[in-house]
Write an enzyme that holds these catalytic residues in place. Structure first.
Site, PDB file in Angstrom:
ATOM      1  N   HIS A 228      -6.999  -3.440   5.695  1.00 20.29           N
ATOM      2  CA  HIS A 228      -6.435  -1.882   5.291  1.00 20.29           C
ATOM      3  C   HIS A 228      -7.347  -1.205   4.451  1.00 20.29           C
ATOM      4  O   HIS A 228      -7.695  -0.104   4.788  1.00 20.29           O
ATOM      5  CB  HIS A 228      -5.024  -2.097   4.928  1.00 20.29           C
ATOM      6  CG  HIS A 228      -4.469  -0.850   4.375  1.00 20.29           C
ATOM      7  ND1 HIS A 228      -4.903  -0.424   3.313  1.00 20.29           N
ATOM      8  CD2 HIS A 228      -3.704   0.055   4.725  1.00 20.29           C
ATOM      9  CE1 HIS A 228      -4.140   0.804   2.703  1.00 20.29           C
ATOM     10  NE2 HIS A 228      -3.459   0.930   3.866  1.00 20.29           N
ATOM     11  N   ASN A 229      -7.565  -1.941   3.214  1.00 21.11           N
ATOM     12  CA  ASN A 229      -8.350  -1.305   2.214  1.00 21.11           C
ATOM     13  C   ASN A 229      -9.720  -0.856   2.822  1.00 21.11           C
ATOM     14  O   ASN A 229     -10.423   0.200   2.540  1.00 21.11           O
ATOM     15  CB  ASN A 229      -8.440  -1.908   0.926  1.00 21.11           C
ATOM     16  CG  ASN A 229      -7.144  -1.933   0.277  1.00 21.11           C
ATOM     17  OD1 ASN A 229      -5.974  -1.500   0.852  1.00 21.11           O
ATOM     18  ND2 ASN A 229      -7.138  -1.835  -0.907  1.00 21.11           N
TER      19      ASN A 229
ATOM     20  N   SER B 237       0.722  -1.122  -0.239  1.00 22.47           N
ATOM     21  CA  SER B 237       0.001  -0.073   0.076  1.00 22.47           C
ATOM     22  C   SER B 237       0.655   1.265  -0.122  1.00 22.47           C
ATOM     23  O   SER B 237       1.770   1.425   0.622  1.00 22.47           O
ATOM     24  CB  SER B 237      -0.927   0.082   1.241  1.00 22.47           C
ATOM     25  OG  SER B 237      -1.567   1.222   1.068  1.00 22.47           O
TER      26      SER B 237
ATOM     27  N   GLU C 116      -9.744   1.964   4.870  1.00 20.74           N
ATOM     28  CA  GLU C 116      -9.706   3.094   3.903  1.00 20.74           C
ATOM     29  C   GLU C 116     -11.014   3.499   3.241  1.00 20.74           C
ATOM     30  O   GLU C 116     -11.277   4.674   3.026  1.00 20.74           O
ATOM     31  CB  GLU C 116      -8.633   2.705   2.731  1.00 20.74           C
ATOM     32  CG  GLU C 116      -8.170   3.853   1.743  1.00 20.74           C
ATOM     33  CD  GLU C 116      -7.357   2.985   0.514  1.00 20.74           C
ATOM     34  OE1 GLU C 116      -6.352   2.479   0.931  1.00 20.74           O
ATOM     35  OE2 GLU C 116      -7.892   3.173  -0.620  1.00 20.74           O
TER      36      GLU C 116
ATOM     37  N   LYS D  98      -4.149  -6.802   4.214  1.00 17.44           N
ATOM     38  CA  LYS D  98      -4.106  -5.686   3.099  1.00 17.44           C
ATOM     39  C   LYS D  98      -5.507  -5.329   2.681  1.00 17.44           C
ATOM     40  O   LYS D  98      -5.930  -4.378   2.653  1.00 17.44           O
ATOM     41  CB  LYS D  98      -3.280  -6.023   1.857  1.00 17.44           C
ATOM     42  CG  LYS D  98      -3.515  -5.153   0.788  1.00 17.44           C
ATOM     43  CD  LYS D  98      -3.028  -3.664   1.203  1.00 17.44           C
ATOM     44  CE  LYS D  98      -3.098  -2.763   0.203  1.00 17.44           C
ATOM     45  NZ  LYS D  98      -3.576  -2.779  -1.332  1.00 17.44           N
TER      46      LYS D  98
END
Ligand code: ATR
Length: 482
Positions: A186-187, A128, A190, A183
């Site tokens: 994480h997104n 990222s 986001e 990940k």
């Protein structure tokens, strides 16, 4: 000259990772399906650098030191399987394939097993930071075959972003698809943050009637305090950006948000594991609703009111909005860590959550100062079941809650939708309610489907059925939960 690592896939992320590796002293071999991109790269951005261009996979593999390290940066999905298939006859036991794209974690788990069965090692690494991060220091979240870590760790930790006294934003996450899972979450977070910021922007614009410059100023100021983060920083810049004609760019961008799937995957996994990640799901659905532009235009002519400016003290209200946004960030992050905890248990990944907080502290899109507090919370108590129970989190959220309520009340009264910020508050109120209305749901389920219920005055695990109508009989269905 032989290469320390090879990279396949010279789109912008791939190219920038190569330049980052080279800058850190590694020799990199490169290959791309469309060969002209190899030539363009080695004669262009990589001219004079220790980058070896190759024109076939055979040539590419022949340039690599053993054990061979091959990083694949191609479009997620079939393309990854195809590349692996083509590489397999060319590689030897002990070689390592690293998939640095946004692959679905179940695919990564499958590929890890398949390659391990052939004596090779596979790593699914979430990367990222966008193109700028890839070039100057991304956050990297690797998982898969543990044995690969000692071979790739020095390269990945060298190119990753650093926080505090040089702590790299890259640590081993866990087996199988653990890296890509982290990940993905994480997104997901986001998505919540982007949506919550967009809601704050909309409240300022629609409710307070502020100009782009004024809003940019507010976000800049917020970025100096508890909300300090990459997304707040770029929002301040976006709002003040003008084109050559002097028009604000933000004002002519169509209000339809795209998505590539990681938010949806996060919600799918949350549903599968039974973990409320309500802010991410609201953010995903808000993007879906934004996409139904024609319906919204149509509906705006049918459902007219209310749509009025807020009757509030602007300075006080901006403080409240700040607190709502900050609380929403914290609650979304707490939910995401609960989700990762559930996934860790389900898939038997030994995830170090403090290390995840550090991986997210720098380099990546969600980097923000409160991630340092998350790191500290998990260092203090690695078994923390919900970040909301950590002292820092509970006190910060409680301090924010009066302003948060005023924002939700005012927006609801004036007809401005803030799905993420308001669902965060509902989750908070739901979580802190020792008693809730689910007794009624259980009664309804037992009424219409004889699904049974447990009683407050009996031991857990004993199930009861009531004949609600007097002619239902005593047959009841088995009690189970998905
Ligand atoms: P972007 O990231 O700009 O959207 P993309 O179309 O997703 O681009 O492709 C990213 C990389 O994956 C490119 O290097 C692309 O190779 P080409 O330059 O030849 O298009 C690579 N890629 C996509 N599908 C591939 C496949 N089936 N086999 C090999 N490489 C592939």
């Amino acid at each position: 000259m032989s290469a320390d690592i090879g990279l396949i896939g010279l789109a912008v992320m791939g190219e920038n990772l190569v330049l980052n590796m080279e800058k850190n002293g590694f020799v990199v071999a490169v290959f791309n399906r469309t060969l002209s991109k190899v030539d363009d790269f080695v004669n262009g951005r990589a001219k004079g650098l220790k980058v070896i261009g190759t024109h076939s996979l055979e040539e590419f593999v022949s340039k690599l030191k053993k054990p061979r390290r091959v990083m694949v940066m191609v479009r997620a999905g079939d393309a990854v399987d195809k590349i692996i298939e083509m590489l397999l006859p060319l590689l030897s036991k002990g070689d390592i394939i690293i998939d640095g794209g946004n692959s679905y974690f179940e695919d990564t788990t499958r590929r890890t097993k398949e390659l391990e069965a052939k004596g090779m090692m596979f790593v699914g690494a979430g990367v990222s930071g966008g193109e700028e991060g890839a070039l100057n220091g991304p956050s990297i979240m690797p998982g898969g075959t543990k044995g690969a870590w000692k071979e790739i760790g020095p390269i990945f930790q060298a190119i990753a972003a650093k926080v505090k006294e040089g702590v790299p934003c890259c640590e081993w996450v866990g087996d199988g698809g653990a890296g890509h899972y982290v990940k993905m979450v994480h997104n997901g977070h986001e998505y919540s943050c982007c949506q919550a910021i967009a809601e704050a922007y909309w409240v300022m614009k629609e409710g307070l009637g502020m100009s782009n410059e004024e809003m940019s100023g507010v976000f800049s100021e917020w970025n100096l305090g508890k909300l300090e983060s990459y997304l707040i920083e770029i929002t301040a810049q976006i709002l003040s950006k003008k084109d050559e004609q002097g028009t604000y760019v933000i004002d002519y961008i169509l209000d339809k948000a795209g998505q590539k799937g990681t938010g949806k995957w996060t919600v799918m996994s949350a549903l599968e594991l039974g973990v409320p990640v309500t802010l991410v799901s609201e953010a995903v659905f808000a993007r879906c609703l934004s996409y139904q532009k024609e319906d919204r235009v149509f509906a705006s002519n049918i459902f007219t009111g209310p749509r009025e400016p807020f009757k509030v003290d602007q300075k006080q209200f901006l403080n409240d909005l700040h607190d709502s946004l900050y609380a929403s960030f914290l609650v979304s992050c707490a939910q995401c860590f609960v989700l990762m905890g559930a996934a860790g248990s389900r898939y038997k990944w030994d995830i170090d959550y403090a290390a995840v907080a550090h991986m997210w502290r720098g380099g990546c899109i969600i980097r923000s100062s409160y991630l340092e507090n998350i790191f500290q919370a998990f260092q203090l108590n690695p078994a923390l079941s919900n970040l909301m129970f950590d002292h820092f989190f509970s006190s910060e959220i409680q301090k924010c809650s009066p302003g948060w309520r005023r924002v939700v009340a005012a927006t609801s009264k004036s007809g401005v939708a803030i799905p993420v910020i308001s669902s965060g508050l509902s989750y908070y109120d739901g979580l802190r309610a020792a008693s809730g209305p689910a007794n009624l749901i259980q009664a309804q389920r037992d009424y219409f489907g004889a699904h049974t219920y447990e009683r407050l005055d009996r031991n857990a695990g004993q199930y009861f059925h009531t004949d609600w109508t007097g002619h239902g009989g005593s047959t009841h269905s088995q009690a189970y939960n998905i």
